[in-house]
Motif scaffolding. Structure first.
Motif, PDB file in Angstrom:
ATOM      1  N   LEU A  40       2.405  40.776  47.595  1.00 34.10           N
ATOM      2  CA  LEU A  40       2.479  39.961  48.807  1.00 34.10           C
ATOM      3  C   LEU A  40       3.878  40.111  49.396  1.00 34.10           C
ATOM      4  O   LEU A  40       4.879  40.033  48.670  1.00 34.10           O
ATOM      5  N   ILE A  41       3.952  40.348  50.715  1.00 32.21           N
ATOM      6  CA  ILE A  41       5.220  40.473  51.426  1.00 32.21           C
ATOM      7  C   ILE A  41       5.217  39.403  52.509  1.00 32.21           C
ATOM      8  O   ILE A  41       4.363  39.419  53.396  1.00 32.21           O
ATOM      9  N   LEU A  42       6.165  38.478  52.404  1.00 35.47           N
ATOM     10  CA  LEU A  42       6.204  37.335  53.314  1.00 35.47           C
ATOM     11  C   LEU A  42       7.351  37.443  54.308  1.00 35.47           C
ATOM     12  O   LEU A  42       8.519  37.441  53.919  1.00 35.47           O
ATOM     13  N   ALA A  43       7.005  37.539  55.588  1.00 39.75           N
ATOM     14  CA  ALA A  43       7.981  37.619  56.668  1.00 39.75           C
ATOM     15  C   ALA A  43       8.335  36.212  57.138  1.00 39.75           C
ATOM     16  O   ALA A  43       7.465  35.346  57.236  1.00 39.75           O
ATOM     17  N   MET A  44       9.605  36.003  57.440  1.00 40.40           N
ATOM     18  CA  MET A  44      10.062  34.683  57.869  1.00 40.40           C
ATOM     19  C   MET A  44       9.698  34.368  59.316  1.00 40.40           C
ATOM     20  O   MET A  44       9.525  33.210  59.670  1.00 40.40           O
ATOM     21  N   ASP A  45       9.582  35.397  60.154  1.00 43.83           N
ATOM     22  CA  ASP A  45       9.178  35.157  61.542  1.00 43.83           C
ATOM     23  C   ASP A  45       8.357  36.343  62.052  1.00 43.83           C
ATOM     24  O   ASP A  45       8.198  37.344  61.352  1.00 43.83           O
ATOM     25  N   LYS A  46       7.854  36.201  63.261  1.00 43.78           N
ATOM     26  CA  LYS A  46       6.968  37.232  63.818  1.00 43.78           C
ATOM     27  C   LYS A  46       7.705  38.542  64.071  1.00 43.78           C
ATOM     28  O   LYS A  46       7.132  39.616  63.876  1.00 43.78           O
ATOM     29  N   GLN A  47       8.971  38.474  64.479  1.00 40.96           N
ATOM     30  CA  GLN A  47       9.739  39.698  64.689  1.00 40.96           C
ATOM     31  C   GLN A  47       9.941  40.431  63.363  1.00 40.96           C
ATOM     32  O   GLN A  47       9.816  41.642  63.298  1.00 40.96           O
ATOM     33  N   ASN A  48      10.237  39.671  62.294  1.00 37.80           N
ATOM     34  CA  ASN A  48      10.357  40.296  60.962  1.00 37.80           C
ATOM     35  C   ASN A  48       9.052  40.970  60.589  1.00 37.80           C
ATOM     36  O   ASN A  48       9.043  42.105  60.094  1.00 37.80           O
ATOM     37  N   ARG A  49       7.927  40.276  60.806  1.00 38.19           N
ATOM     38  CA  ARG A  49       6.623  40.859  60.482  1.00 38.19           C
ATOM     39  C   ARG A  49       6.396  42.146  61.270  1.00 38.19           C
ATOM     40  O   ARG A  49       5.987  43.164  60.697  1.00 38.19           O
ATOM     41  N   ASP A  50       6.699  42.121  62.563  1.00 35.79           N
ATOM     42  CA  ASP A  50       6.520  43.320  63.388  1.00 35.79           C
ATOM     43  C   ASP A  50       7.410  44.461  62.890  1.00 35.79           C
ATOM     44  O   ASP A  50       6.973  45.615  62.841  1.00 35.79           O
ATOM     45  N   ASP A  51       8.652  44.132  62.518  1.00 38.03           N
ATOM     46  CA  ASP A  51       9.570  45.161  62.014  1.00 38.03           C
ATOM     47  C   ASP A  51       9.091  45.738  60.679  1.00 38.03           C
ATOM     48  O   ASP A  51       9.216  46.941  60.437  1.00 38.03           O
ATOM     49  N   ILE A  52       8.548  44.890  59.818  1.00 35.66           N
ATOM     50  CA  ILE A  52       8.005  45.347  58.533  1.00 35.66           C
ATOM     51  C   ILE A  52       6.826  46.292  58.772  1.00 35.66           C
ATOM     52  O   ILE A  52       6.734  47.365  58.164  1.00 35.66           O
ATOM     53  N   LEU A  53       5.942  45.892  59.673  1.00 36.11           N
ATOM     54  CA  LEU A  53       4.770  46.720  59.951  1.00 36.11           C
ATOM     55  C   LEU A  53       5.157  48.033  60.641  1.00 36.11           C
ATOM     56  O   LEU A  53       4.558  49.078  60.374  1.00 36.11           O
ATOM     57  N   GLU A  54       6.175  47.980  61.495  1.00 34.97           N
ATOM     58  CA  GLU A  54       6.667  49.206  62.135  1.00 34.97           C
ATOM     59  C   GLU A  54       7.239  50.158  61.080  1.00 34.97           C
ATOM     60  O   GLU A  54       6.975  51.363  61.100  1.00 34.97           O
ATOM     61  N   ALA A  55       8.006  49.612  60.146  1.00 34.98           N
ATOM     62  CA  ALA A  55       8.556  50.433  59.065  1.00 34.98           C
ATOM     63  C   ALA A  55       7.420  51.013  58.218  1.00 34.98           C
ATOM     64  O   ALA A  55       7.455  52.195  57.852  1.00 34.98           O
ATOM     65  N   PHE A  56       6.422  50.193  57.922  1.00 34.61           N
ATOM     66  CA  PHE A  56       5.274  50.672  57.148  1.00 34.61           C
ATOM     67  C   PHE A  56       4.627  51.863  57.850  1.00 34.61           C
ATOM     68  O   PHE A  56       4.341  52.879  57.222  1.00 34.61           O
ATOM     69  N   ASN A  57       4.402  51.738  59.144  1.00 38.56           N
ATOM     70  CA  ASN A  57       3.753  52.823  59.883  1.00 38.56           C
ATOM     71  C   ASN A  57       4.606  54.081  59.900  1.00 38.56           C
ATOM     72  O   ASN A  57       4.079  55.189  59.862  1.00 38.56           O
ATOM     73  N   ARG A  58       5.933  53.936  59.941  1.00 37.70           N
ATOM     74  CA  ARG A  58       6.844  55.087  59.888  1.00 37.70           C
ATOM     75  C   ARG A  58       6.783  55.764  58.521  1.00 37.70           C
ATOM     76  O   ARG A  58       6.812  56.975  58.413  1.00 37.70           O
ATOM     77  N   TRP A  59       6.745  54.934  57.471  1.00 34.35           N
ATOM     78  CA  TRP A  59       6.799  55.459  56.101  1.00 34.35           C
ATOM     79  C   TRP A  59       5.452  55.908  55.565  1.00 34.35           C
ATOM     80  O   TRP A  59       5.387  56.697  54.634  1.00 34.35           O
ATOM     81  N   ARG A  60       4.371  55.382  56.123  1.00 29.41           N
ATOM     82  CA  ARG A  60       3.042  55.560  55.538  1.00 29.41           C
ATOM     83  C   ARG A  60       2.699  57.001  55.251  1.00 29.41           C
ATOM     84  O   ARG A  60       2.264  57.337  54.149  1.00 29.41           O
ATOM     85  N   LEU A  61       2.885  57.859  56.184  1.00 27.37           N
ATOM     86  CA  LEU A  61       2.496  59.261  55.987  1.00 27.37           C
ATOM     87  C   LEU A  61       3.506  60.018  55.130  1.00 27.37           C
ATOM     88  O   LEU A  61       3.124  60.796  54.264  1.00 27.37           O
ATOM     89  N   LYS A  62       4.794  59.757  55.350  1.00 30.39           N
ATOM     90  CA  LYS A  62       5.832  60.450  54.559  1.00 30.39           C
ATOM     91  C   LYS A  62       5.780  60.042  53.091  1.00 30.39           C
ATOM     92  O   LYS A  62       6.008  60.855  52.213  1.00 30.39           O
ATOM     93  N   GLU A  63       5.521  58.795  52.838  1.00 38.81           N
ATOM     94  CA  GLU A  63       5.586  58.255  51.470  1.00 38.81           C
ATOM     95  C   GLU A  63       4.211  58.170  50.804  1.00 38.81           C
ATOM     96  O   GLU A  63       4.098  57.653  49.707  1.00 38.81           O
ATOM     97  N   THR A  64       3.195  58.610  51.495  1.00 35.82           N
ATOM     98  CA  THR A  64       1.805  58.495  51.036  1.00 35.82           C
ATOM     99  C   THR A  64       1.486  57.081  50.543  1.00 35.82           C
ATOM    100  O   THR A  64       0.990  56.870  49.439  1.00 35.82           O
ATOM    101  N   LEU A  65       1.791  56.117  51.390  1.00 37.21           N
ATOM    102  CA  LEU A  65       1.445  54.725  51.093  1.00 37.21           C
ATOM    103  C   LEU A  65      -0.018  54.493  51.412  1.00 37.21           C
ATOM    104  O   LEU A  65      -0.564  55.081  52.343  1.00 37.21           O
ATOM    105  N   PRO A  66      -0.677  53.617  50.664  1.00 40.31           N
ATOM    106  CA  PRO A  66      -2.072  53.300  50.965  1.00 40.31           C
ATOM    107  C   PRO A  66      -2.194  52.737  52.387  1.00 40.31           C
ATOM    108  O   PRO A  66      -1.358  51.929  52.805  1.00 40.31           O
ATOM    109  N   SER A  67      -3.194  53.165  53.109  1.00 38.97           N
ATOM    110  CA  SER A  67      -3.329  52.761  54.510  1.00 38.97           C
ATOM    111  C   SER A  67      -3.544  51.259  54.677  1.00 38.97           C
ATOM    112  O   SER A  67      -3.276  50.718  55.739  1.00 38.97           O
ATOM    113  N   ASP A  68      -4.012  50.581  53.637  1.00 41.85           N
ATOM    114  CA  ASP A  68      -4.259  49.138  53.760  1.00 41.85           C
ATOM    115  C   ASP A  68      -3.111  48.283  53.216  1.00 41.85           C
ATOM    116  O   ASP A  68      -3.201  47.069  53.177  1.00 41.85           O
ATOM    117  N   ALA A  69      -1.998  48.903  52.829  1.00 39.74           N
ATOM    118  CA  ALA A  69      -0.871  48.154  52.262  1.00 39.74           C
ATOM    119  C   ALA A  69      -0.286  47.165  53.255  1.00 39.74           C
ATOM    120  O   ALA A  69       0.318  46.172  52.864  1.00 39.74           O
TER     121      ALA A  69
END
Length: 182
Positions: A95-124
């Motif tokens: 579980l990853i808990l963001a303190m605000d909506k901007q943090n959540r958006d930044d986390i998800l943006e980072a996930f999308n950047r890393w997903r293909l390079k790091e072979t992260l599960p698409s549902d992470a």
């Protein structure tokens, strides 16, 4: 409310990562408050608890002294050292808990950047939730950043985190019965 992911095995601790902007105020306080609640219930061996920031500006620093002082007055010691969120966090934490909506958006943006390079599960990305979604006594949807405000801002953050962390732990235990198994 979406369900909390469950751990794969009874032996793997349930892992929770708290994230704010710089990892010097809100997320280290959330980490410390949650750790304190988990310890009071005698469940420390059942959890892995950490915090991170969406930026690396404060990497290696202790939490803000005002946050540490406000927390200490409530009997909670903040000992974490700032670090940025990293791709492995999407694999290592349930579980990853963001303190605000901007943090959540930044986390998800980072996930999308890393997903293909790091072979992260698409549902992470489903692991990412807003901290205040667990509040029971407060109506706020975000934990406000107290950095540029006065002492009352740090107290407000702690009020919200104490509320959300109690409910968070109850939700995790309700949805992951294996945690309480010996």
């Amino acid at each position: 409310m979406a369900s909390i992911p469950s751990t794969e095995t009874a032996t793997k601790p349930f892992s929770v990562l708290f994230v704010c902007l710089g990892n010097i105020c809100r997320s280290p306080a959330a980490e410390a408050v949650f750790r304190e609640i988990v310890m009071r219930r005698g469940l420390e061996s059942k959890f892995k608890i950490d915090s991170a920031g969406t930026i690396d500006y404060h990497e290696g620093n202790q939490a803000d002294p005002r946050m540490r002082a406000a927390s200490k007055r409530r009997g909670v010691e903040i000992t974490s050292i700032s670090r940025p969120i990293r791709p492995s966090d999407f694999l290592d934490f349930d579980l990853i808990l963001a303190m605000d909506k901007q943090n959540r958006d930044d986390i998800l943006e980072a996930f999308n950047r890393w997903r293909l390079k790091e072979t992260l599960p698409s549902d992470a990305h489903k692991k990412v939730r807003l901290m205040c979604s667990f509040c029971k006594k407060h109506d706020e949807t975000e934990v406000p950043d107290p950095y540029y405000g006065g002492p009352q801002g740090f107290e407000k953050v702690l009020d919200l985190l104490e509320d959300a962390c109690e409910s968070l732990l109850d939700n995790i235990l309700n949805e992951n019965s294996l945690i309480l198994d010996p």
